[in-house]
Motif scaffolding. Structure first.
Motif, mmCIF file in Angstrom:
data_model
loop_
_atom_site.group_PDB
_atom_site.id
_atom_site.type_symbol
_atom_site.label_atom_id
_atom_site.label_comp_id
_atom_site.label_asym_id
_atom_site.label_seq_id
_atom_site.Cartn_x
_atom_site.Cartn_y
_atom_site.Cartn_z
ATOM 1 N N ALA A 1 0.841 -1.200 0.000
ATOM 2 C CA ALA A 1 0.000 0.000 0.000
ATOM 3 C C ALA A 1 0.876 1.250 0.000
ATOM 4 C CB ALA A 1 -0.926 -0.007 1.215
ATOM 5 N N ARG A 2 2.010 1.180 0.690
ATOM 6 C CA ARG A 2 2.938 2.310 0.745
ATOM 7 C C ARG A 2 3.426 2.731 -0.643
ATOM 8 N NH1 ARG A 2 8.390 2.234 0.682
ATOM 9 N NH2 ARG A 2 8.497 -0.006 1.149
ATOM 10 N N VAL A 3 3.623 1.754 -1.542
ATOM 11 C CA VAL A 3 4.142 2.072 -2.871
ATOM 12 C C VAL A 3 3.031 2.133 -3.919
ATOM 13 C CG1 VAL A 3 6.399 1.069 -2.339
ATOM 14 C CG2 VAL A 3 4.638 -0.361 -3.430
ATOM 15 N N GLY A 4 1.776 2.077 -3.454
ATOM 16 C CA GLY A 4 0.662 2.179 -4.383
ATOM 17 C C GLY A 4 0.260 0.890 -5.046
ATOM 18 N N GLY A 5 0.604 -0.227 -4.420
ATOM 19 C CA GLY A 5 0.255 -1.530 -4.974
ATOM 20 C C GLY A 5 -0.539 -2.358 -3.987
ATOM 21 N N ALA A 6 -0.629 -3.646 -4.278
ATOM 22 C CA ALA A 6 -1.339 -4.579 -3.403
ATOM 23 C C ALA A 6 -0.659 -5.939 -3.492
ATOM 24 C CB ALA A 6 -2.808 -4.687 -3.807
ATOM 25 N N ALA A 7 -0.866 -6.761 -2.458
ATOM 26 C CA ALA A 7 -0.229 -8.073 -2.392
ATOM 27 C C ALA A 7 -1.258 -9.141 -2.050
ATOM 28 C CB ALA A 7 0.894 -8.077 -1.363
ATOM 29 N N LYS A 8 -0.980 -10.341 -2.498
ATOM 30 C CA LYS A 8 -1.800 -11.512 -2.193
ATOM 31 C C LYS A 8 -0.858 -12.582 -1.651
ATOM 32 C CE LYS A 8 -4.912 -12.791 -5.184
ATOM 33 N NZ LYS A 8 -5.553 -13.389 -6.395
ATOM 34 N N VAL A 9 -1.164 -13.118 -0.480
ATOM 35 C CA VAL A 9 -0.285 -14.096 0.160
ATOM 36 C C VAL A 9 -0.924 -15.479 0.108
ATOM 37 C CG1 VAL A 9 0.981 -14.738 2.255
ATOM 38 C CG2 VAL A 9 0.594 -12.313 1.712
ATOM 39 N N TYR A 10 -0.195 -16.436 -0.481
ATOM 40 C CA TYR A 10 -0.587 -17.844 -0.480
ATOM 41 C C TYR A 10 0.284 -18.590 0.524
ATOM 42 C CZ TYR A 10 -3.080 -17.348 -4.963
ATOM 43 O OH TYR A 10 -3.953 -16.980 -5.972
ATOM 44 N N ALA B 1 15.438 -9.737 -6.183
ATOM 45 C CA ALA B 1 15.534 -8.500 -6.962
ATOM 46 C C ALA B 1 15.928 -8.784 -8.401
ATOM 47 C CB ALA B 1 16.551 -7.552 -6.311
ATOM 48 N N GLU B 2 16.902 -9.662 -8.582
ATOM 49 C CA GLU B 2 17.335 -9.987 -9.953
ATOM 50 C C GLU B 2 16.237 -10.729 -10.711
ATOM 51 O OE1 GLU B 2 19.354 -10.326 -13.421
ATOM 52 O OE2 GLU B 2 19.771 -9.020 -11.696
ATOM 53 N N ALA B 3 15.568 -11.681 -10.038
ATOM 54 C CA ALA B 3 14.472 -12.394 -10.698
ATOM 55 C C ALA B 3 13.360 -11.425 -11.092
ATOM 56 C CB ALA B 3 13.928 -13.481 -9.774
ATOM 57 N N ALA B 4 13.011 -10.485 -10.194
ATOM 58 C CA ALA B 4 11.960 -9.508 -10.498
ATOM 59 C C ALA B 4 12.347 -8.642 -11.688
ATOM 60 C CB ALA B 4 11.689 -8.640 -9.272
ATOM 61 N N HIS B 5 13.597 -8.225 -11.752
ATOM 62 C CA HIS B 5 14.046 -7.402 -12.891
ATOM 63 C C HIS B 5 13.866 -8.161 -14.208
ATOM 64 C CE1 HIS B 5 16.411 -4.376 -15.030
ATOM 65 N NE2 HIS B 5 16.973 -5.395 -15.655
ATOM 66 N N ARG B 6 14.273 -9.421 -14.219
ATOM 67 C CA ARG B 6 14.133 -10.211 -15.446
ATOM 68 C C ARG B 6 12.664 -10.412 -15.807
ATOM 69 N NH1 ARG B 6 18.931 -14.844 -14.938
ATOM 70 N NH2 ARG B 6 20.553 -13.414 -14.191
ATOM 71 N N LEU B 7 11.835 -10.643 -14.799
ATOM 72 C CA LEU B 7 10.409 -10.831 -15.063
ATOM 73 C C LEU B 7 9.756 -9.537 -15.548
ATOM 74 C CD1 LEU B 7 9.347 -13.102 -12.077
ATOM 75 C CD2 LEU B 7 9.701 -13.781 -14.439
ATOM 76 N N PHE B 8 10.168 -8.402 -14.997
ATOM 77 C CA PHE B 8 9.588 -7.132 -15.444
ATOM 78 C C PHE B 8 9.924 -6.848 -16.908
ATOM 79 C CE2 PHE B 8 8.449 -5.435 -11.179
ATOM 80 C CZ PHE B 8 7.231 -4.869 -11.535
ATOM 81 N N THR B 9 11.102 -7.268 -17.340
ATOM 82 C CA THR B 9 11.443 -7.108 -18.755
ATOM 83 C C THR B 9 10.412 -7.808 -19.626
ATOM 84 O OG1 THR B 9 13.803 -7.034 -18.207
ATOM 85 C CG2 THR B 9 13.231 -7.493 -20.492
ATOM 86 N N LEU B 10 10.082 -9.038 -19.260
ATOM 87 C CA LEU B 10 9.078 -9.799 -20.003
ATOM 88 C C LEU B 10 7.676 -9.257 -19.754
ATOM 89 C CD1 LEU B 10 8.215 -12.235 -21.714
ATOM 90 C CD2 LEU B 10 8.353 -13.635 -19.632
ATOM 91 N N HIS B 11 7.382 -8.927 -18.508
ATOM 92 C CA HIS B 11 6.065 -8.413 -18.131
ATOM 93 C C HIS B 11 5.696 -7.189 -18.979
ATOM 94 C CE1 HIS B 11 2.874 -7.463 -15.071
ATOM 95 N NE2 HIS B 11 3.141 -6.223 -15.440
ATOM 96 N N ALA C 1 8.212 -1.771 -6.921
ATOM 97 C CA ALA C 1 7.961 -0.374 -7.303
ATOM 98 C C ALA C 1 9.049 0.145 -8.230
ATOM 99 C CB ALA C 1 7.859 0.496 -6.054
ATOM 100 N N GLU C 2 10.308 -0.193 -7.936
ATOM 101 C CA GLU C 2 11.416 0.231 -8.787
ATOM 102 C C GLU C 2 11.323 -0.405 -10.166
ATOM 103 O OE1 GLU C 2 14.658 1.850 -10.478
ATOM 104 O OE2 GLU C 2 13.641 2.476 -8.621
ATOM 105 N N GLY C 3 10.948 -1.680 -10.233
ATOM 106 C CA GLY C 3 10.791 -2.340 -11.524
ATOM 107 C C GLY C 3 9.707 -1.707 -12.359
ATOM 108 N N ILE D 1 2.113 -0.886 -11.331
ATOM 109 C CA ILE D 1 2.526 -1.897 -10.358
ATOM 110 C C ILE D 1 1.505 -3.030 -10.379
ATOM 111 C CG2 ILE D 1 2.909 -2.407 -7.927
ATOM 112 C CD1 ILE D 1 3.830 0.440 -7.545
ATOM 113 N N PRO D 2 1.937 -4.248 -10.700
ATOM 114 C CA PRO D 2 0.982 -5.361 -10.712
ATOM 115 C C PRO D 2 0.636 -5.799 -9.295
ATOM 116 C CG PRO D 2 3.183 -6.172 -11.157
ATOM 117 C CD PRO D 2 3.300 -4.679 -11.059
ATOM 118 N N LEU D 3 -0.455 -6.540 -9.169
ATOM 119 C CA LEU D 3 -0.743 -7.203 -7.896
ATOM 120 C C LEU D 3 0.331 -8.265 -7.703
ATOM 121 C CD1 LEU D 3 -4.121 -8.415 -6.521
ATOM 122 C CD2 LEU D 3 -2.136 -9.889 -6.421
ATOM 123 N N VAL D 4 1.018 -8.254 -6.578
ATOM 124 C CA VAL D 4 2.127 -9.175 -6.336
ATOM 125 C C VAL D 4 1.661 -10.302 -5.421
ATOM 126 C CG1 VAL D 4 4.395 -9.430 -5.257
ATOM 127 C CG2 VAL D 4 3.926 -7.488 -6.758
#
Length: 476
Positions: free
Chosen positions: A79-88, A243-253, A296-298, A306-309
């Protein structure tokens, strides 16, 4: 206390071998005035008197609070960065009907990885839309049942599964939400068997092939593409890999947004816990803060919303909440020859004390399978005896049947003592077996001074019940 050269370099001799390091033990574990372990107001001896040994003891309030803390931390930070999260909750760590109810009552969804885990979650009354189905080789029957009950998401792990899930959705007249698991190539700093994003392994789609696979998913009107999924490993103590995995995924995202909606990004789980006093995992609040900043940085870097994470913690919810109790059986001092200076006339040696208990690799395979380290304490009493280096062994016919490779226990440890190993909630009961025809132990929940059975232990009758060669009326 003199040091033992057989001790690993990381193991610190305790000032007090009775102390319970708070990072390792459940929140409601302590010793009473007599020195006995008490968990959530229930003495270890009382638990053993009623349920026997070995026995898994789950601190219910601890498990619930960890689930709630993870959910609230991720809600707050995203919420602080303007997004939302879902926990499984990753059910593979440990799933029973009671555990499923606890985590969902605390606001978590559940990730299941087989038809059996799905059946447990449904038996617990969990709304199917709060479930996700994983697995690299889901059967057609598992896919069909998941689709038929209205499961919230299925993680596509191979190209073959696209048609299978689409066919099941068409048969049941549903549009099935799916994620695509990506093999990001990020190597988590963990045991090789626990790292699940290496290039040469069974999970996921290579990053380079993902865009074409997503196009196949989108070509099926019966499927709704939620987004990408990544899981880089387990028992991870740092955030660099995420962080590295998120960066690579954001490239594709960001590329995939050109062809349609990509509402979610699932970064998996694998958050580490303390098994020994030297382990220093990140606090969940810090994990949540770092994840929110990473995402948020990605999003800023690629100029996308910002996608739902989604995240999938398992070990960090249930692992620290559970303690396994055993009874000490035999004790044996073994003289071990040390590899020393070749100029010495006689090789030196040291003594390792083997403390054997009435369980073993059948109730906790991780030390034998992964070389995992655990802690141990004598818990029916306190002791002023000088600590000595011990190895806690099981009763199975395997030299590798070790529960604790190295620990310091009071030197007066004796047959009949109760020995406790903390932080056994994750992948203890879940990976238990009947090796040497031992029954799997019971699981007992403790809360507010009461102990209650939540999973019955197996009896010899249970072990024989599936043996078709046993004629009616015959007994062991």
């Amino acid at each position: 206390m003199s040091s033992n050269p057989l001790a690993p370099s990381w193991l610190r001799a305790p000032v007090d071998a009775n102390a319970l390091p708070p990072a390792v033990w459940s929140q409601n574990a302590s010793r009473d005035d007599s020195g006995e372990l008490v968990i959530a107001g229930v003495a270890a001896s009382a638990i053993v008197s009623e349920f026997g040994t070995p026995v898994y003891v789950v601190d219910e309030a601890d498990a619930r609070s960890r689930a709630a803390r993870i959910r609230s931390s991720f809600d707050r930070e995203f919420a602080r960065v303007g997004g939302a999260a879902k926990v499984y909750y990753a059910g593979k760590a440990f799933l029973s009907v009671e555990i499923a109810r606890w985590v969902t009552e605390e606001g978590l969804n559940i990730d299941v990885a087989s038809g059996g885990e799905l059946a447990v979650a449904l038996a617990a009354g969990v709304e199917p839309s709060r479930l996700g189905l994983h697995g690299n080789n889901k059967s057609r029957a598992e896919i069909d049942r998941a689709v038929s009950v209205g499961i919230g998401a299925i993680v596509i792990d191979s190209v073959l599964e696209i048609e299978r899930v689409a066919d099941a959705a068409a048969r049941h007249g549903r549009v099935q939400p799916v994620r695509l698991r990506i093999n990001s190539g990020v190597h988590a700093s963990t045991h090789e068997y626990l790292a699940t994003a290496r290039e040469d392994q069974k999970f996921g789609i290579p990053l380079a092939d993902a865009a074409a696979v997503v196009a196949q998913i989108r070509s099926h009107p019966e499927l709704s593409f939620l987004g990408l999924h990544s899981h880089i490993g387990s028992q991870i103590f740092e955030s660099d890999g995420f962080a590295e995995a998120a960066h690579r995924l954001f490239t594709l995202h960001s590329q995939l947004l050109e062809g349609g909606d990509v509402p979610e990004l699932n970064l998996g789980g694998g958050f580490g816990i303390a098994y020994t006093s030297v382990d220093e995992p990140l606090d969940v609040e810090e994990i949540a803060r770092r994840f929110a900043d990473i995402v948020a940085e990605g999003a800023r870097e690629f100029g996308v919303p910002i996608p739902l994470v989604a995240i999938e913690p398992g070990r960090s919810v249930i692992g620290p909440s559970t303690t396994t109790l055993y009874e000490v059986g035999t004790i044996k001092d073994v003289e071990v020859t040390l590899s020393g200076d070749t100029e010495q006339a006689e090789p030196s040696s040291a003594v390792r004390k083997y403390v054997s208990v009435d369980g073993g690799m059948s109730d906790n395979i991780r030390p034998a399978l992964y070389g995992a380290d655990y802690s141990a304490r004598i818990v029916n009493r306190a002791s002023a005896a000088e600590p000595v280096l011990v190895r806690v062994a099981g009763k199975h016919c395997e030299s590798g049947d070790i529960l604790v490779h190295a620990e310091y226990l009071p030197g007066d440890v004796s047959p009949g003592d109760l020995l406790a190993i903390p932080a056994t909630g994750a992948y203890g009961w879940a990976m238990a077996s009947n090796y040497n025809y031992l029954g799997r132990p019971p699981v007992v929940a403790v809360l507010d001074g009461r102990a209650r059975l939540i999973v019955r232990g197996e009896t010899e009758a249970d072990l024989l019940s599936r043996d078709v060669a046993l004629r009616p009326g015959e007994e062991l």
